[in-house]
Scaffold this active site. Structure first.
Site, PDB file in Angstrom:
ATOM      1  N   HIS A  67       1.014  -1.204   0.017  1.00  0.00           N
ATOM      2  CA  HIS A  67       0.132   0.045  -0.025  1.00  0.00           C
ATOM      3  C   HIS A  67       0.819   1.201  -0.081  1.00  0.00           C
ATOM      4  CE1 HIS A  67       0.706  -1.324   4.364  1.00  0.00           C
ATOM      5  NE2 HIS A  67       0.924  -0.204   4.219  1.00  0.00           N
ATOM      6  N   CYS A 176     -29.353  19.470 -21.176  1.00  0.00           N
ATOM      7  CA  CYS A 176     -28.338  20.267 -22.149  1.00  0.00           C
ATOM      8  C   CYS A 176     -29.187  20.575 -23.269  1.00  0.00           C
ATOM      9  CB  CYS A 176     -27.320  19.087 -22.550  1.00  0.00           C
ATOM     10  SG  CYS A 176     -28.110  17.523 -23.362  1.00  0.00           S
TER      11      CYS A 176
END
Lengths: 636, 88
Positions: A67, A176
């Protein structure tokens, strides 16, 4: 923070066989990159290796969890790899590792620890580890984890669904200008993000087919807030008093989580429909240019259907008369009853075009009160009303209507501001009486004052054309062609067209030929451009492109108006030069025309028609190339 | 049996490296049973995975219990590691 939400399919590799730790890390980093959360691969890998230097992350039981917490990470994510034969990951217990999970964590927060803790919790279960190793494909791998998480963290599962009483925590509206793609993409992204975050969300789409999945009054009342991701005006009054975050539709696609967080965290400002947004906030960070564009597109997209349907009706009329063998003179297009039907009705639809443009621009600026001022202002632009001749004189065309829409909208906002100081008792009659009345009065005065300017312009142009008669024919042709396309129905167009008709009456037919060709070029040039330079236009413009072939060939210049209105500074000059070229060539080739309209349907009576067609082709190509040159690529 | 409650000081919480350090040290006391209790979770101080699964964050309180041979020494060592933030 569920494991399955951090682990995308692209980041899983089953039955791998890396030779050593180094190779295993390389593969896992590669998988992380595929997951899309890594901004800088090298930096991230460096972080992983630095961590391994402090001691192996193989924790025993065949598990390794490399990690890194790094600036190179955009968001928390996981990569997973199973190695059936095991790989020497330098585990503390010396055993080979066969289950590898790589964590990418951004610098801020405890995500890192939470993911680690959660992974460990579920990985402690031996049966679970066996199931993971046995997984045949990625779907099964994810399902195994999902089941395990649901078992270990049963509370979360419930949160995923709509909250107990069936209400939504967050609502959203997407819209839109075109209403074809982005509206739905944003809606999908928001719904997905809501699901992922465990936030019940409902999204209304205001697409081209009307609003779908409409938010109900009760839902609005019960929700925490509303996201409005729209590039055109949406019905806002229903959100009065709620927390509303307004933004671009593209944000709905790009950063849906962020938008949902704005509502969940209560950061969004309270929307007050009567005026300003209160409670601070940054809901109004659009630039002025963007606002204008949005308002313009709101007008254009509502105007388009009128242009398309009306235009096709008129073209049909010409076609019918052609088939019926009608005489190709001024009665052409209305000669037979059927043709007259189509031409008249199509013409009526056309009459709405310009007022609708202005109306929706006005509405997107000042909401419902702006609709009236825009509609009437736009209509006055087509009638050409002046103080001395209220019934109408010279129309200012679509340019006048653009002006009416914008000026009317902003004046309406001004009127509303002025009315703020009126006694509260009048609040009820403001929207039904005061706003419309004052708005109508102001727009009427303005348009009647503006139209005469168009009248002078028209007279001046007519005189100018008459005086041109003696000079070069070719220059005259260029000017006529250009005038036809400069305002597509305004004073320039009108002057040129009238000049052409007068010339027919006087027996010189070459002038009308130049006039008609000038009016045919703009739609054809635009149609060609939408065919060959698709990336210059948005989806809706592209889809309507082919209709402009019919419009242009039928001498219906208006087909170009929606395109010109959307981007006048680039489209008009391109069309103008293309049309002027065609007009000049038509004159140069001595083409003649006796019918005042009809387009390609009257080509049979055009004198020197082969050259006329050539002129049309050249003019249209010039227009198309200029459009390609001037217009910027659209990012869609 | 000896017990002490301490507060986690290292900023990153008890992630894998500190957990590994603790485990390595506690394994030096093979006959002593050391457990960590944080909130509702309990972990054997010799099991990395259990410690990790507890997800012990900075600022949280951990009750360390040692029982068996050398229990005081084991507890002292564990407390020392926690209080020095595992060298971070």
């Amino acid at each position: 923070m569920r494991i399955v939400d951090l682990l995308s399919k692209e980041s899983i590799l089953l039955k791998a066989s890396p030779k050593n730790k180094q190779e295993a890390i390389d593969k896992l980093v590669e998988l992380q990159v595929k997951g899309g959360k890594i901004a800088d691969k090298e930096a991230y890998k460096k972080g992983i290796l630095a961590r391994e230097e402090q001691g192996s992350t193989a924790v025993g039981e065949g598990i390794a969890i490399p990690h890194a917490k790094s600036d190179a990470v955009k968001g928390p994510s996981l990569a997973a790899m199973t190695v059936p034969d095991g790989v020497d990951y330098e585990a503390l217990d010396g055993e080979p590792s066969n289950l590898l999970f790589m964590i990418a964590a951004p610098m801020d927060g405890d995500v890192h620890l939470e993911v680690l803790s959660r992974l460990m919790t579920i990985l402690m279960d031996e049966d679970f580890r066996a199931k993971l190793l046995a997984a045949k494909d990625k779907n099964e791998f994810i399902n195994v984890i999902d089941e395990m998480e649901q078992e270990k963290y049963p509370d979360e599962k419930k949160e995923q669904n709509v909250s107990g009483d069936g209400s939504y925590k967050v609502l959203a509206v997407t819209a839109c200008p075109t209403g074809i793609a982005h509206t739905y993409m944003a809606a999908e992204a928001l719904e997905k993000a809501g699901k992922k975050m465990g936030v019940p969300i409902k999204v209304e789409t205001n697409g081209s087919g009307g609003a779908k999945n409409i938010l109900t009054k009760d839902e609005i009342a019960a929700c925490d807030g509303i996201i409005v991701a729209a590039d055109k005006a949406v019905e806002m009054s229903r959100f009065n008093g709620k927390k509303v975050y307004k933004t671009k539709v593209s944000d709905g696609i790009k950063i849906p989580e962020e938008l949902i967080n704005k509502i969940v965290s209560g950061d969004a400002p309270i929307y007050n429909h009567d005026g300003e947004i209160t409670d601070g906030g940054s809901g109004d960070d659009e630039t002025f240019g963007r606002k204008i564009y949005k308002q313009l597109m709101n007008g254009v997209s509502n105007m388009l259907p009128f242009v398309v349907a009306g235009g096709i009706f008129i073209a049909l009329a010409f076609l019918i008369d052609t088939i019926a063998g009608a005489p190709q003179d001024s009665t052409f297009g209305t000669y037979t009853a059927a043709a007259e039907f189509f031409k008249t009705i199509g013409g009526y639809a056309f009459n709405f075009m310009v007022p609708i443009l202005a109306a929706y621009i006005g509405m997107s600026i000042a909401d419902r009160p702006g609709f009236l001022v825009g509609l009437v202002g736009g209509y006055l632009a087509t009638t050409g009303s002046t103080f001395s001749s209220v019934g109408g004189d010279v129309p200012s065309g679509f340019l006048g209507a653009l002006f009416a829409g914008f000026i009317g909208g902003y004046i309406m906002l001004g009127i509303e501001k002025l009315c703020d100081n009126m006694p509260k008792a009048l609040n009820g009659i403001k929207p039904v009486l005061i706003y419309p009345l004052a708005g109508l009065g102001v727009i009427a005065v303005i348009m009647c004052a503006v139209n005469p300017i168009m009248g002078y312009l028209n007279t001046g142009l007519s005189n100018f054309l008459s005086n041109m008669g003696d000079s070069s024919k070719i220059v005259l042709g260029c000017i006529l062609g250009g005038m036809m396309s400069i305002d597509m129905g305004g004073p320039f167009n009108k002057a040129a067209y009238t000049f052409g008709i007068t010339a027919i009456a006087a027996g010189s037919y070459d002038i009308m030929a130049a006039v008609m060709i000038g009016g045919m070029v703009p739609p054809i040039a635009i149609a060609l451009s939408t065919t060959f330079f698709k990336n210059r236009w948005n989806e809706e413009e592209r889809k309507n492109g082919p209709v402009n072939y019919i419009m242009g060939l039928s001498f219906i210049t208006e087909g170009a108006i929606p395109y010109a209105a959307a981007d006048p500074l680039r489209v008009i000059p391109s069309c103008l030069i293309g049309a002027a070229t065609a007009g000049g060539l038509s004159m140069a080739f001595d083409c003649t025309l006796m019918a005042p309209h009809g387009g390609v349907f009257v080509f049979a009576v055009v004198g020197n028609w082969p050259m006329y067609i050539l002129s049309l082709v050249i003019g249209s190509l010039v227009g198309m190339l200029l459009l390609a040159l001037l217009k910027k690529k659209v990012n869609e | 049996m000896v017990t002490k409650t301490i507060k986690v000081v290292n900023e990153q919480g008890i992630h894998m490296r500190p957990a590994g350090m603790l485990v390595a040290e506690m394994k030096k006391f093979p006959n002593c049973n050391v457990t960590l209790k944080c909130g509702e979770k309990t972990a054997k101080a010799t099991a990395v995975m259990q410690i990790m699964a507890s997800g012990i964050k900075c600022g949280s309180e951990v009750e360390i219990t040692a029982e068996g041979e050398n229990e005081q020494a084991a507890l002292d060592k564990a407390v020392e590691l926690f209080e020095t933030g595992f060298g971070e």
